[in-house]
Design a protein around this motif. Structure first.
Motif, PDB file in Angstrom:
ATOM      1  N   LYS A  21       0.880  -1.191   0.000  1.00 27.05           N
ATOM      2  CA  LYS A  21       0.000   0.000   0.000  1.00 27.05           C
ATOM      3  C   LYS A  21       0.907   1.227   0.000  1.00 27.05           C
ATOM      4  N   SER A  22       0.939   1.931  -1.021  1.00 28.24           N
ATOM      5  CA  SER A  22       1.916   3.036  -1.209  1.00 28.24           C
ATOM      6  C   SER A  22       1.573   4.273  -0.398  1.00 28.24           C
ATOM      7  N   SER A  23       0.297   4.549  -0.110  1.00 33.70           N
ATOM      8  CA  SER A  23      -0.133   5.830   0.486  1.00 33.70           C
ATOM      9  C   SER A  23       0.050   5.897   1.985  1.00 33.70           C
ATOM     10  N   ALA A  24       0.240   4.765   2.684  1.00 32.51           N
ATOM     11  CA  ALA A  24       0.132   4.705   4.142  1.00 32.51           C
ATOM     12  C   ALA A  24       1.097   5.608   4.901  1.00 32.51           C
ATOM     13  N   SER A  25       2.337   5.639   4.593  1.00 30.67           N
ATOM     14  CA  SER A  25       3.343   6.290   5.427  1.00 30.67           C
ATOM     15  C   SER A  25       3.313   7.825   5.375  1.00 30.67           C
ATOM     16  N   LYS A  47       2.938   2.546  26.249  1.00 30.83           N
ATOM     17  CA  LYS A  47       1.774   3.399  25.997  1.00 30.83           C
ATOM     18  C   LYS A  47       2.049   4.479  24.960  1.00 30.83           C
ATOM     19  N   HIS A  48       3.188   5.072  25.079  1.00 34.59           N
ATOM     20  CA  HIS A  48       3.374   6.300  24.300  1.00 34.59           C
ATOM     21  C   HIS A  48       4.330   6.191  23.146  1.00 34.59           C
ATOM     22  N   SER A  49       5.021   5.090  23.086  1.00 32.97           N
ATOM     23  CA  SER A  49       5.915   5.005  21.922  1.00 32.97           C
ATOM     24  C   SER A  49       5.063   4.672  20.696  1.00 32.97           C
ATOM     25  N   ASP A  50       5.368   5.237  19.627  1.00 34.38           N
ATOM     26  CA  ASP A  50       4.572   5.093  18.414  1.00 34.38           C
ATOM     27  C   ASP A  50       5.144   3.946  17.575  1.00 34.38           C
ATOM     28  N   ILE A  51       4.343   2.833  17.490  1.00 31.87           N
ATOM     29  CA  ILE A  51       4.835   1.689  16.700  1.00 31.87           C
ATOM     30  C   ILE A  51       3.942   1.442  15.496  1.00 31.87           C
ATOM     31  N   GLN A  52       3.173   2.497  15.197  1.00 28.09           N
ATOM     32  CA  GLN A  52       2.221   2.397  14.081  1.00 28.09           C
ATOM     33  C   GLN A  52       2.918   1.996  12.794  1.00 28.09           C
ATOM     34  N   ASP A  53       3.992   2.709  12.520  1.00 32.98           N
ATOM     35  CA  ASP A  53       4.657   2.496  11.229  1.00 32.98           C
ATOM     36  C   ASP A  53       5.236   1.093  11.131  1.00 32.98           C
ATOM     37  N   VAL A  54       5.755   0.684  12.259  1.00 25.97           N
ATOM     38  CA  VAL A  54       6.364  -0.663  12.215  1.00 25.97           C
ATOM     39  C   VAL A  54       5.290  -1.716  11.962  1.00 25.97           C
ATOM     40  N   GLU A  55       4.159  -1.518  12.658  1.00 29.75           N
ATOM     41  CA  GLU A  55       3.091  -2.506  12.501  1.00 29.75           C
ATOM     42  C   GLU A  55       2.534  -2.501  11.105  1.00 29.75           C
ATOM     43  N   PHE A  57       4.104  -1.675   8.535  1.00 33.37           N
ATOM     44  CA  PHE A  57       5.071  -2.308   7.664  1.00 33.37           C
ATOM     45  C   PHE A  57       4.956  -3.836   7.747  1.00 33.37           C
ATOM     46  N   LEU A  58       4.831  -4.296   9.012  1.00 29.77           N
ATOM     47  CA  LEU A  58       4.774  -5.751   9.189  1.00 29.77           C
ATOM     48  C   LEU A  58       3.504  -6.335   8.563  1.00 29.77           C
ATOM     49  N   ASP A  59       2.383  -5.559   8.742  1.00 33.60           N
ATOM     50  CA  ASP A  59       1.133  -5.994   8.112  1.00 33.60           C
ATOM     51  C   ASP A  59       1.309  -6.150   6.621  1.00 33.60           C
ATOM     52  N   ASP A  60       1.983  -5.148   6.101  1.00 32.68           N
ATOM     53  CA  ASP A  60       2.197  -5.180   4.667  1.00 32.68           C
ATOM     54  C   ASP A  60       3.025  -6.395   4.261  1.00 32.68           C
ATOM     55  N   VAL A  61       4.039  -6.637   5.083  1.00 34.60           N
ATOM     56  CA  VAL A  61       4.885  -7.806   4.780  1.00 34.60           C
ATOM     57  C   VAL A  61       4.041  -9.089   4.801  1.00 34.60           C
TER      58      VAL A  61
END
Lengths: 454, 582
Positions: A21-25, A47-55, A57-61
């Motif tokens: 998905k190209s638009s996500a980041s 709680k506060h660290s942002d792991i959205q991008d990593v997840e 990415f992993l979802d995408d993988v």
């Protein structure tokens, strides 16, 4: 696994990684200020660290792996692209499909099955535990050890214990076969028996010792032989005279029976004088009407006699005379006895003779009684309600005697003979067959079908 | 005079007896079970001497047992088994009623049973005791083995009886101990001597049963149950004494001979062995294979006087016995299909003959009719088509009569179609003076004839002289005539057959004869003197005895005369018939 992930992340960080998905980041980067948070607690990190991008990415993988079976960036170009050379075969295929449409529709799987089908290209992880045996190594070692011991001839302890166990008493549990089992085994019953080693008192008290059979019971109740042979006249081809003798015997039995029957008949017969004649009938009717007076006379007489019986008192004189008479007669008797006794001296011979006769008589009687007792031993006794009745004599008449063994017709029944013999020997009491007693009265009803006709 | 009054029926015979019903209640058994128990244990009802006392004043006829007997029964372990069986039946019925089939099966598997071995041991403490009482068992087992398998009694019982009787017959064949046979109209009587015991039994004819209704089959079955157990143990022991294998096995040699190719047609595998055994044509296997039976001889002891005589008598007897045992040895018989196979084969084999029969008649026939070595063929039909010249065709009675006579009788009287001489009972033993049928006289003469040839005349003369001594002068003449007639008749046939060379009687010439004669005269004189010297009392007794003897002889003579008259008339009739035919 971790190594693979790291590899992937490294791959993602590199410039050449392509996401599905190209638009996500691009959206996340522009969002407002940062919140200040203490970072000395692990809870806050989470709680506060942002792991959205990593997840993401992993979802995408994962998506890529599921859909294509691997990262697209790692795939060779040949599998991603093809050379477009126009629609050449498009017309051929539909024709063929139309022709086999009916069949293909049947072959196509159901939609529900398609939905349920595993559509991910990632293979499910192998369940290692399903293939693994717990303690396999240990068990293998034990088995090897046991084999080695068995080869050496050493038995494991459990088996040893089994072998050492006392054999269970199988005989008591095994079924006792029926006595009439045709192949039943026999053994030497009277062979030297093992002496009882146990304490006789113990055996007696625990009821294990058999009670001794009284000697008296071993004597037979009759002196008759078990099998009485038929008279010589009963031969299948008898000598003339013995046959006649047997016939005579049978005849006598028959005559006796007939006599008994006749006797009963005679006793039951009505006496001719007892039958009513006209005269007696008339007399019976008139009875009591004519001759009443005579009876009265008799009664009167009776009364007179009774009156006469009353005696007057005896006088003194009469008594004296009576007494004297009595004494006289007594004296006379005594004298008579005395002379008799004196005379007996001269009768000595005849007295001796009578004595002898009497003794002889008693001796005879004793002998007779003994003989009777002896004879009684072989006679059937009265053991019950019924008397023993001898079997009919088996006899063949002169014209029934067969010429040869082939034409012989057996007479009588051996079974009955045995049965009667046992009765005769007082082994069983004579009985008659129990009569069938109907409990309820029989009611005769015409069947309906039959009734309609009559 | 004081003291308590004696109560009635509290002592004496009233307390020694118990009625059947009370006994039954005491044992807690049903009447049928009680009866069975009594039969098995050998306890029989008893008739008291004073019935009224025992019956407590009542005179009603009852069955009484001795109280001690019943007390003895209380200890019997089988009583418990009977009770168990009763419960078993009840449970089974219940399970059936409820249709619990698994329950039924389980109960069936655990059906209570009992053994009679200990009872046999108890009733017959030694083997000889048991052997003495085997007559009943034999008759019963032979009877039951001929029953049809129709449900009158258990099929198993019939089979067991058959097995036991076959074993018994095989034993007798091997031990050669059969002595007498008598074919009566009832059945066949046999007598054997086993270990010194005379055993008599009755075998019914085959297929001759109408089941009588007035016989209690249950009682008979109970007796049979006991007897089969007894019989089996006796058989075992008897087989042991002869070193035979028990259960009997056929000799390996004869077994291979008997192996016919079509034996499957005859009987099932399970049954064919018993059938082969019952055919009796083969010998039995022994535990220790002995080539020949060694001759057993009586031990010789030095003896004197009477013992010596006894001994000699015994030895003579034994020799005779051995001769009888070998009666048919070396003869080869063939049984036609119409003769009773089993009894004949049994008897013939018992005396050492070889027997065979038609293949279709029974299993176990060893040779065919066509065998040239057959010496006798037993036939019971008026005529036969194809006859071989080198064998006798005789009627079956010859076998029985020969066995009873202890010698092979002349076959002429028993040829095909010949009217048979009467079959006399071997169980009758005549005392002197009794009437003896002429056939028997002839037979006795024949038996003597074997020992020293043809001195019948002599003996008869002797008899006459003895008779003269005994019989007084009064009716001498009449009796003498009768006697002579009888003697002539009894001799007549033998004389007709044999032609004796003119023989000089020893005492008519020479000093030897004179001696004998003198001796006899002396003896007669002595006797006369002795009679003269008798006391009156003794003389009276003597006269009485002589009178009795004379009476019996007179009766016998009368019978003989009657017989003669009868024969004359029958002969005349025959002649007339013949004349008519011609």
């Amino acid at each position: 696994m971790a190594a693979v992930k790291r590899l992937k992340r490294v791959a993602a960080a590199q410039a050449g990684f392509m996401s599905f998905k190209s638009s996500a980041s691009s959206d996340d980067l522009g969002s407002g200020q940062r919140k200040r948070v203490n970072k000395n607690k692990k809870k806050n990190w989470n709680k506060h660290s942002d792991i959205q991008d990593v997840e993401e990415f992993l979802d995408d993988v994962r998506l890529q792996e599921r859909a294509t079976g691997g990262l697209i960036s790692e795939k060779p170009d040949a599998s991603l692209f093809f050379v477009d050379i126009g629609e050449q075969r498009k017309y051929v295929q539909p024709e063929v499909q139309e022709g086999k449409k009916g069949k293909k529709s049947k072959l196509r799987p159901l939609r529900i099955d398609l939905i349920l089908q595993h559509d991910s290209l990632v293979h499910p992880p192998k369940d290692v535990l399903a293939y693994q045996q717990p303690n396999a190594k240990k068990l293998r070692r034990i088995a090897e050890n046991a084999e080695k011991l068995a080869a050496m001839g050493v038995l494991p302890r459990r088996q040893k214990r089994l072998l050492n166990r006392r054999p269970a008493i199988t005989t008591s549990k095994s079924k006792t076969a029926a006595n009439n089992f045709p192949d039943r085994p026999y053994y030497d019953l009277w062979g030297g028996d093992a002496k009882e080693t146990a304490d006789p008192y113990y055996l007696e008290q625990t009821g294990k010792k058999r009670v001794k059979r009284p000697e008296k019971l071993n004597s037979k109740p009759s002196v008759l032989p078990a099998v009485e042979v038929i008279a010589p006249g009963g031969s299948y081809n008898p000598d003339f005279f013995s046959h006649q003798a047997l016939l005579l015997e049978a005849h006598e039995v028959e005559v006796k029976r007939e006599k008994a029957e006749l006797r009963i008949e005679r006793q039951l017969a009505v006496n001719q004088e007892d039958t009513a004649t006209e005269e007696t009938v008339f007399q019976e009717q008139v009875e009591g009407l004519v001759e009443e007076e005579e009876d009265e006379d008799e009664e009167e007489e009776d009364v007179s006699i009774r009156g006469g019986l009353q005696q007057e008192k005896k006088t003194e004189k009469e008594r004296r005379r009576e007494r004297a008479n009595k004494i006289k007669s007594q004296q006379k008797q005594a004298a008579r006895a005395f002379t008799d006794k004196k005379q007996q001296l001269f009768q000595l011979r005849s007295i001796q003779a009578t004595l002898k006769r009497r003794e002889q008589q008693t001796r005879e009687r004793v002998a007779q009684r003994k003989a009777n007792q002896e004879a009684e031993k072989s006679m059937p006794r009265r053991l019950g309600r019924l008397k023993f009745q001898a079997q009919d004599l088996e006899v063949q008449l002169s014209d029934e005697i067969p010429g040869s063994l082939r034409t012989l017709k057996p007479e009588g029944s051996v079974l009955k003979d045995r049965f009667k013999s046992m009765q005769k020997r007082n082994m069983i009491e004579p009985r008659e067959r129990a009569k069938f007693k109907r409990r309820h009265k029989v009611k005769y009803v015409e069947k309906r079908a039959f009734k309609e006709i009559t | 005079m004081g003291g308590l009054q004696k109560k009635k029926y509290e002592r004496g015979s009233a307390t020694n007896y118990i009625t059947r019903n009370k006994a039954r209640k005491k044992l807690q058994l049903s009447l049928a079970d009680f009866r069975r128990l009594c039969i098995l244990k050998g306890i029989y009802p008893h008739e008291p001497k004073h019935k009224k006392k025992v019956n407590k004043g009542s005179t009603a006829p009852r069955t009484f047992y001795l109280l001690k007997d019943i007390r003895f029964l209380l200890h019997e372990p089988i009583v418990r088994k009977f009770r168990e069986y009763k419960v078993f039946v009840r449970k089974l019925r219940k399970a059936y009623g409820k249709a619990e089939w698994t329950g039924v099966e389980r109960l069936r598997d655990n059906k209570p049973g009992y053994k009679l071995d200990h009872i046999i041991k108890e009733r017959y403490p030694t083997f000889i005791d048991a052997l003495r009482d085997i007559d009943d068992a034999l008759s019963m087992c032979f009877l039951f083995s001929t029953f049809a398998r129709t449900g009158k009694c258990h099929v198993q019982t019939i089979m067991l009886c058959r097995r036991l009787t076959v074993e018994w017959m095989n034993y007798l064949v091997t031990s050669r101990s059969l002595r007498k046979v008598f074919i009566s109209i009832k059945g066949i009587y046999y007598q054997a001597e086993v270990l010194g015991q005379l055993i008599t039994w009755l075998v019914p004819y085959q297929f001759a049963h109408d089941h009588p209704t007035d016989v209690d089959y249950r009682v008979m079955a109970t007796f049979t149950e006991m007897y089969t157990t007894l019989f089996g143990f006796i058989n075992f022991r008897l087989y042991q004494t002869l070193n035979l294998v028990y259960p009997p096995k056929l000799d390996s040699k004869s077994e291979s001979e008997l192996k016919a190719e079509h034996e499957e047609d005859y009987a099932m595998d399970s049954e064919s062995y018993l059938e082969k055994l019952s055919a009796l044509s083969a010998s039995l296997a022994r535990v220790v294979a002995t080539a020949e039976e060694e001759e057993n001889q009586l031990d010789q002891f030095p003896a004197e006087g009477e013992d010596l005589e006894n001994m000699e008598a015994r030895e003579k007897e034994q020799k005779e016995q051995e001769a009888q045992n070998r009666l048919f040895e070396g003869l080869k018989f063939f049984l036609n299909r119409e003769v009773p196979r089993e009894s004949l084969a049994f008897i013939l084999r018992c005396f050492g003959a070889e027997v065979s029969w038609d293949k279709s008649l029974c299993i176990g026939g060893t040779y065919d009719v066509t065998d040239e070595t057959i010496t006798h063929q037993i036939v019971d039909r008026p005529d036969i088509d194809k006859q071989y010249i080198n064998r006798y065709y005789i009627q079956p009675q010859w076998v029985f009569d020969s066995v009873n006579a202890k010698m092979c009788l002349p076959v002429e009287d028993y040829f095909l179609g010949v009217t048979l001489p009467p079959h006399l009972s071997p169980f009758v033993e005549e005392k002197d003076g009794d009437y003896v049928p002429p056939e028997k006289l002839k037979l006795i003469a024949l038996q003597r004839g074997e020992k020293h040839v043809q001195d019948d005349e002599e003996e008869d003369d002797d008899d006459d002289e003895e008779d003269n001594d005994e019989v007084d002068d009064e009716d001498l003449t009449e009796e003498k005539n009768l006697k002579k007639m009888e003697d002539q008749r009894s001799q007549g046939k033998t004389l007709a057959v044999k032609v004796t060379p003119g023989k000089v009687k020893p005492w008519e010439t020479g000093s030897m004869g004179n001696k004998v004669r003198l001796e006899q005269e002396e003896k007669a004189e002595e006797k006369r003197l002795a009679i003269m010297m008798m006391k009156k009392k003794e003389k009276y007794l003597y006269d009485k005895i002589m009178f009795g003897k004379k009476r019996t002889t007179r009766e016998a003579n009368k019978l003989a005369a009657k017989r003669k008259a009868h024969e004359d008339t029958s002969k005349a009739e025959k002649k007339q018939k013949k004349a008519k035919k011609q």
